[in-house]
Design a protein around this motif. Sequence first.
Motif, PDB file in Angstrom:
ATOM      1  N   GLU A 129       0.838  -1.188   0.000  1.00  0.00           N
ATOM      2  CA  GLU A 129       0.000   0.000   0.000  1.00  0.00           C
ATOM      3  C   GLU A 129       0.879   1.246   0.000  1.00  0.00           C
ATOM      4  O   GLU A 129       1.921   1.294   0.653  1.00  0.00           O
ATOM      5  N   TYR A 130       0.419   2.253  -0.719  1.00  0.00           N
ATOM      6  CA  TYR A 130       1.191   3.491  -0.845  1.00  0.00           C
ATOM      7  C   TYR A 130       1.406   4.150   0.512  1.00  0.00           C
ATOM      8  O   TYR A 130       2.419   4.796   0.734  1.00  0.00           O
ATOM      9  N   ILE A 131       0.485   3.958   1.426  1.00  0.00           N
ATOM     10  CA  ILE A 131       0.601   4.565   2.760  1.00  0.00           C
ATOM     11  C   ILE A 131       1.830   4.060   3.504  1.00  0.00           C
ATOM     12  O   ILE A 131       2.341   4.723   4.395  1.00  0.00           O
ATOM     13  N   LYS A 132       2.356   2.881   3.121  1.00  0.00           N
ATOM     14  CA  LYS A 132       3.560   2.339   3.755  1.00  0.00           C
ATOM     15  C   LYS A 132       4.833   2.882   3.105  1.00  0.00           C
ATOM     16  O   LYS A 132       5.891   2.886   3.719  1.00  0.00           O
ATOM     17  N   VAL A 133       4.722   3.328   1.872  1.00  0.00           N
ATOM     18  CA  VAL A 133       5.891   3.846   1.139  1.00  0.00           C
ATOM     19  C   VAL A 133       6.001   5.369   1.307  1.00  0.00           C
ATOM     20  O   VAL A 133       7.100   5.908   1.339  1.00  0.00           O
ATOM     21  N   TYR A 134       4.864   6.037   1.462  1.00  0.00           N
ATOM     22  CA  TYR A 134       4.855   7.501   1.547  1.00  0.00           C
ATOM     23  C   TYR A 134       5.760   8.056   2.645  1.00  0.00           C
ATOM     24  O   TYR A 134       6.516   9.007   2.387  1.00  0.00           O
ATOM     25  N   PRO A 135       5.726   7.508   3.882  1.00  0.00           N
ATOM     26  CA  PRO A 135       6.623   8.071   4.918  1.00  0.00           C
ATOM     27  C   PRO A 135       8.104   7.970   4.545  1.00  0.00           C
ATOM     28  O   PRO A 135       8.899   8.847   4.898  1.00  0.00           O
ATOM     29  N   VAL A 136       8.469   6.929   3.819  1.00  0.00           N
ATOM     30  CA  VAL A 136       9.869   6.771   3.397  1.00  0.00           C
ATOM     31  C   VAL A 136      10.231   7.874   2.407  1.00  0.00           C
ATOM     32  O   VAL A 136      11.264   8.539   2.542  1.00  0.00           O
ATOM     33  N   LEU A 137       9.381   8.102   1.424  1.00  0.00           N
ATOM     34  CA  LEU A 137       9.628   9.149   0.432  1.00  0.00           C
ATOM     35  C   LEU A 137       9.642  10.531   1.089  1.00  0.00           C
ATOM     36  O   LEU A 137      10.489  11.373   0.779  1.00  0.00           O
ATOM     37  N   GLU A 138       8.710  10.760   1.999  1.00  0.00           N
ATOM     38  CA  GLU A 138       8.639  12.049   2.684  1.00  0.00           C
ATOM     39  C   GLU A 138       9.904  12.299   3.514  1.00  0.00           C
ATOM     40  O   GLU A 138      10.465  13.394   3.505  1.00  0.00           O
ATOM     41  N   TYR A 139      10.368  11.267   4.215  1.00  0.00           N
ATOM     42  CA  TYR A 139      11.580  11.389   5.026  1.00  0.00           C
ATOM     43  C   TYR A 139      12.791  11.665   4.137  1.00  0.00           C
ATOM     44  O   TYR A 139      13.641  12.492   4.477  1.00  0.00           O
ATOM     45  N   MET A 140      12.873  10.972   3.008  1.00  0.00           N
ATOM     46  CA  MET A 140      13.989  11.193   2.082  1.00  0.00           C
ATOM     47  C   MET A 140      13.982  12.628   1.569  1.00  0.00           C
ATOM     48  O   MET A 140      15.029  13.263   1.448  1.00  0.00           O
ATOM     49  N   ASN A 141      12.797  13.153   1.284  1.00  0.00           N
ATOM     50  CA  ASN A 141      12.682  14.484   0.710  1.00  0.00           C
ATOM     51  C   ASN A 141      12.883  15.584   1.746  1.00  0.00           C
ATOM     52  O   ASN A 141      13.672  16.502   1.530  1.00  0.00           O
ATOM     53  N   ILE A 143      13.781  15.369   5.290  1.00  0.00           N
ATOM     54  CA  ILE A 143      14.827  15.278   6.307  1.00  0.00           C
ATOM     55  C   ILE A 143      16.200  15.039   5.674  1.00  0.00           C
ATOM     56  O   ILE A 143      17.178  15.699   6.008  1.00  0.00           O
ATOM     57  N   MET A 144      16.281  14.092   4.745  1.00  0.00           N
ATOM     58  CA  MET A 144      17.580  13.713   4.179  1.00  0.00           C
ATOM     59  C   MET A 144      18.012  14.603   3.019  1.00  0.00           C
ATOM     60  O   MET A 144      19.167  14.582   2.625  1.00  0.00           O
ATOM     61  N   ASN A 145      17.118  15.358   2.437  1.00  0.00           N
ATOM     62  CA  ASN A 145      17.404  16.204   1.274  1.00  0.00           C
ATOM     63  C   ASN A 145      18.061  15.413   0.140  1.00  0.00           C
ATOM     64  O   ASN A 145      19.099  15.800  -0.388  1.00  0.00           O
ATOM     65  N   VAL A 146      17.467  14.291  -0.192  1.00  0.00           N
ATOM     66  CA  VAL A 146      17.979  13.449  -1.270  1.00  0.00           C
ATOM     67  C   VAL A 146      17.815  14.190  -2.592  1.00  0.00           C
ATOM     68  O   VAL A 146      16.773  14.788  -2.865  1.00  0.00           O
ATOM     69  N   GLN A 147      18.863  14.166  -3.420  1.00  0.00           N
ATOM     70  CA  GLN A 147      18.818  14.855  -4.705  1.00  0.00           C
ATOM     71  C   GLN A 147      17.909  14.148  -5.708  1.00  0.00           C
ATOM     72  O   GLN A 147      17.202  14.779  -6.468  1.00  0.00           O
ATOM     73  N   GLN A 148      17.964  12.804  -5.689  1.00  0.00           N
ATOM     74  CA  GLN A 148      17.181  12.051  -6.672  1.00  0.00           C
ATOM     75  C   GLN A 148      16.838  10.679  -6.108  1.00  0.00           C
ATOM     76  O   GLN A 148      17.682  10.007  -5.524  1.00  0.00           O
ATOM     77  N   VAL A 149      15.583  10.271  -6.308  1.00  0.00           N
ATOM     78  CA  VAL A 149      15.132   8.938  -5.926  1.00  0.00           C
ATOM     79  C   VAL A 149      14.798   8.195  -7.209  1.00  0.00           C
ATOM     80  O   VAL A 149      13.953   8.634  -7.989  1.00  0.00           O
ATOM     81  N   ASP A 150      15.494   7.091  -7.442  1.00  0.00           N
ATOM     82  CA  ASP A 150      15.226   6.252  -8.607  1.00  0.00           C
ATOM     83  C   ASP A 150      14.309   5.121  -8.165  1.00  0.00           C
ATOM     84  O   ASP A 150      14.639   4.377  -7.242  1.00  0.00           O
ATOM     85  N   LEU A 151      13.155   4.999  -8.796  1.00  0.00           N
ATOM     86  CA  LEU A 151      12.198   3.962  -8.444  1.00  0.00           C
ATOM     87  C   LEU A 151      12.461   2.717  -9.275  1.00  0.00           C
ATOM     88  O   LEU A 151      12.613   2.795 -10.494  1.00  0.00           O
ATOM     89  N   ALA A 152      12.495   1.575  -8.615  1.00  0.00           N
ATOM     90  CA  ALA A 152      12.763   0.308  -9.302  1.00  0.00           C
ATOM     91  C   ALA A 152      11.470  -0.234  -9.886  1.00  0.00           C
ATOM     92  O   ALA A 152      10.423  -0.219  -9.244  1.00  0.00           O
ATOM     93  N   ILE A 153      11.550  -0.721 -11.113  1.00  0.00           N
ATOM     94  CA  ILE A 153      10.404  -1.351 -11.776  1.00  0.00           C
ATOM     95  C   ILE A 153      10.890  -2.604 -12.495  1.00  0.00           C
ATOM     96  O   ILE A 153      12.088  -2.790 -12.715  1.00  0.00           O
ATOM     97  N   ALA A 154       9.951  -3.440 -12.865  1.00  0.00           N
ATOM     98  CA  ALA A 154      10.257  -4.596 -13.712  1.00  0.00           C
ATOM     99  C   ALA A 154       9.769  -4.278 -15.113  1.00  0.00           C
ATOM    100  O   ALA A 154       8.708  -3.651 -15.284  1.00  0.00           O
ATOM    101  N   LYS A 155      10.518  -4.670 -16.121  1.00  0.00           N
ATOM    102  CA  LYS A 155      10.098  -4.428 -17.499  1.00  0.00           C
ATOM    103  C   LYS A 155       8.846  -5.218 -17.802  1.00  0.00           C
ATOM    104  O   LYS A 155       8.773  -6.422 -17.507  1.00  0.00           O
ATOM    105  N   GLU A 156       7.889  -4.559 -18.388  1.00  0.00           N
ATOM    106  CA  GLU A 156       6.664  -5.236 -18.790  1.00  0.00           C
ATOM    107  C   GLU A 156       6.938  -6.018 -20.065  1.00  0.00           C
ATOM    108  O   GLU A 156       7.527  -5.482 -21.011  1.00  0.00           O
ATOM    109  N   SER A 157       6.557  -7.276 -20.074  1.00  0.00           N
ATOM    110  CA  SER A 157       6.811  -8.080 -21.267  1.00  0.00           C
ATOM    111  C   SER A 157       5.919  -7.636 -22.405  1.00  0.00           C
ATOM    112  O   SER A 157       4.747  -7.347 -22.222  1.00  0.00           O
ATOM    113  N   GLU A 158       6.524  -7.557 -23.576  1.00  0.00           N
ATOM    114  CA  GLU A 158       5.775  -7.135 -24.766  1.00  0.00           C
ATOM    115  C   GLU A 158       5.217  -8.361 -25.462  1.00  0.00           C
ATOM    116  O   GLU A 158       5.925  -9.093 -26.133  1.00  0.00           O
TER     117      GLU A 158
END
Length: 160
Positions: A129-141, A143-158
């Motif tokens: 659920e996004y509610i579990k990921v949101y605090p991590v992103l908010e803290y990174m933005n 408190i930590m002042n992270v310059q860039q967050v790269d989100l991991a994805i899996a390639k969708e098969s064509e």
Amino acid sequence: MAGRFHHRWRVSIRRNAATDVVRNDINVTPLVDVMLVLLIIFMLMTLIMGRGYDVILPKAHNYSQEKDKMQPVVSVDLDGNLFVEKTKLGPVTTATLKEMADQVEAAWKAPKNPDGVGRIYLKADDKVEYIKVYPVLEYMNKIMNVQQVDLAIAKESEEP
């Protein structure tokens, strides 16, 4: 006639006996061959092995072709547990977020690649659920002042 061939055979052994001297040096060619094969196997395994904690990633059709900057990997699993690389910190709380920040900053101080400093690679389970990921992103933005967050994805098969 049998004795004659036998005699020639014995003479040839005597002639080669002088060249069949025990060698005291080590033949390193087989050792080098084995070590090169092991090196290649380890190199391939490190490419195959994923970084960070393994989660089922969301699939996406569009993705970036940018090369990995070897930035620290932060993961959130289906249960909402927080991981830095493969180290489990526990459920997302202020204490685990602070521990995440300490570990990420330690990784930035001794970077594998200088381009990865200030960046984080975030992996979240596709069903979390996004509610579990949101605090991590908010803290990174915030408190930590992270310059860039790269989100991991899996390639969708064509599929055709």
